[in-house]
Structure formats: C-alpha cells, structure tokens
Design a protein around this motif. Structure first.
Motif, PDB file in Angstrom:
ATOM      1  N   PRO A  26      -1.284   7.436   7.737  1.00 19.31           N
ATOM      2  CA  PRO A  26      -1.965   6.209   8.155  1.00 19.31           C
ATOM      3  C   PRO A  26      -2.052   6.088   9.673  1.00 19.31           C
ATOM      4  N   TRP A  58       3.716   0.438   9.040  1.00 17.94           N
ATOM      5  CA  TRP A  58       3.959   1.325   7.915  1.00 17.94           C
ATOM      6  C   TRP A  58       5.386   1.844   8.026  1.00 17.94           C
ATOM      7  N   GLU A  63       0.866  -1.166   0.000  1.00 15.92           N
ATOM      8  CA  GLU A  63       0.000   0.000   0.000  1.00 15.92           C
ATOM      9  C   GLU A  63       0.907   1.222   0.000  1.00 15.92           C
TER      10      GLU A  63
END
Length: 254
Positions: A244, A146, A112
């Motif tokens: 995020p 992330w 992503e």
C-alpha cells in the motif's frame, strides 16, 4: 473434508465458530475488492462469444461433483469471493499467496487487508482501531496508517486468516458419510448450476456447481445465521496485490 466452504465439517465448525468468535480469526472458508468489471459496457466482440457448453458434472455422484468443483476452483489459481454470515462479511480477491479486500466483523469494525507472499498489511476503520487499541492498552492502530507484518506476528496471522489460502493448497472434499443429496439444475446469477443439498433438523446448506463451462463451485446458501452464504466468481483473474501507499508502521506484538 479439508476446506473453507461449509461442507459437513464446516457445518460443525461454523456453529462452534459463531459462538466462540472472541478473537479476530476467520473461522471458516471458504472466501474481495470491488468487481473490476463494474459499470463496464459489453463489446460486440464479447457478445459474439459462444455460450459455454454443458460439462456433464450433474451426471456424477454428489461426492464427485463436490470434490471436482473444489479442485476446479483451486486450479483456477484465484477468484473473487464474497462471504456473509450473521457476525461477519468479507469481500476479497484471493489466491494461494495473495489477498486484497475488506473484512467487516460485527461490533468490532472493519479493516482493509493486503497479503502478498509473506507480507501482510491491514488498515482499520475507527471502530476496529479503537477496539484494538483498548485491548492493547496503547494507541498503535490508526485509520491513517497501515500496519505491516508477517504471519509470524499473531495479530497479522489472525487478520490474514480471513483470506483462506488453504482452499487453493488443500481444496475441500466431501466426507464419505455425508448425507448431501443432488438437487435440480437451476440458474444462479445467470449461470446454470446443479444443487447439492445438505439438510438436517430443519436447516440446510446448498452448494451450487456450474454445469456449463468449467465445473466451478459458484455459490453456497444456508438457512442458518451462524453459517455463511458465499459466492465465488472471476476465476483466474489476477489478484494483483501491491504494497500500500501511505504511512506504514510495524504491527504490534500481541
């Protein structure tokens, strides 16, 4: 030419890219998160909107059509782009400064991606994380975290390259010597569009430009596995990139 979509320059670049894709860098453009309108039901008000009027783009020369379409896409400010070729697939919402969606690289896994200004975040699947950790010689990437950095970080620059902001800042143009020809006006995903066809040695790439409403470039089809198929839609819809939630760690230095 300058941009991402396989124009004459892209034809050459795509071939080289397909044979040399040993890094994670996106070779070329020209383009997504899930369609925001998926599953929605049209309202009566939407049904009442009059059909878009012909824009006359199909009356222009091939070069004028192509260049106008690229500029029109750039002027939209953002759009939803889906790309697929033999070695990769992307689904991204993009603008000059933002990018949200997914990238899948054959045999390397997927990740992503979120870009907002100079900040880039990425979250890998297990295959991508394992491959990168093996290459780095340390366990840094995880499906639970992330990674964050800026394009100054080599890894984040490679991952963010799939977003192709240059298609907004320096839209592609067709070379003067291009042998592309103008085809018929046809229907593409419910949209009237004129074909531009570049054919050589039994292979071809076809670009479609909308002939009603604004003259957007809406699709590219290629007969070669090492060239990309591409669709652009949802022009002008904000990307809405946000940092995020969840665990975020600094991107590794590579």
């Amino acid at each position: 030419m300058q941009k991402q979509i396989l124009s004459v320059r892209r034809v050459a670049v795509a071939v080289a890219c397909a044979t040399a894709l040993v890094s994670l860098t996106a070779c070329n453009s020209d383009s997504n998160a899930a369609d925001s309108a998926a599953g929605s039901t049209p309202s009566k008000a939407a049904d009442a909107i009059p059909a878009a009027k012909p824009n006359g783009i199909d009356k222009l020369s091939v070069k004028e059509i192509y260049n106008t379409a690229m500029k029109t896409n750039a002027a939209a400010g953002s759009f939803h782009e889906k790309m697929e070729r033999a070695d990769a697939k992307t689904d991204l919402r993009v603008s000059a400064t933002e990018c949200v969606g997914t990238v899948e690289i054959s045999e390397k896994g997927s990740f992503e991606i979120i870009r907002k200004g100079s900040d880039v975040w990425a979250k890998p699947d297990s295959t991508f994380a394992e491959g990168m950790n093996a290459a780095l010689g340390k366990t840094t990437l995880s499906t639970e975290k992330w990674i964050h950095g800026t394009p100054a970080n080599a890894l984040m620059a490679k991952l963010a390259s799939w977003c192709h902001p240059e298609q907004f800042t320096a839209p592609d143009t067709l070379d003067t010597g291009s042998k592309a020809t103008k085809g018929k006006v046809t229907t593409v995903d419910g949209q009237q569009a004129v074909e531009l066809v570049l054919a050589e040695k039994g292979e071809s790439v076809t670009w479609y430009v909308a002939t009603t409403g604004k003259p957007y470039f809406i699709k590219q089809d290629s007969t070669r596995d090492d060239m990309q198929d591409l669709t652009d839609a949802d022009f002008g819809t904000p990307v809405g990139a946000k940092a995020p939630s969840g665990t975020v760690v600094a991107a590794p230095v590579v």
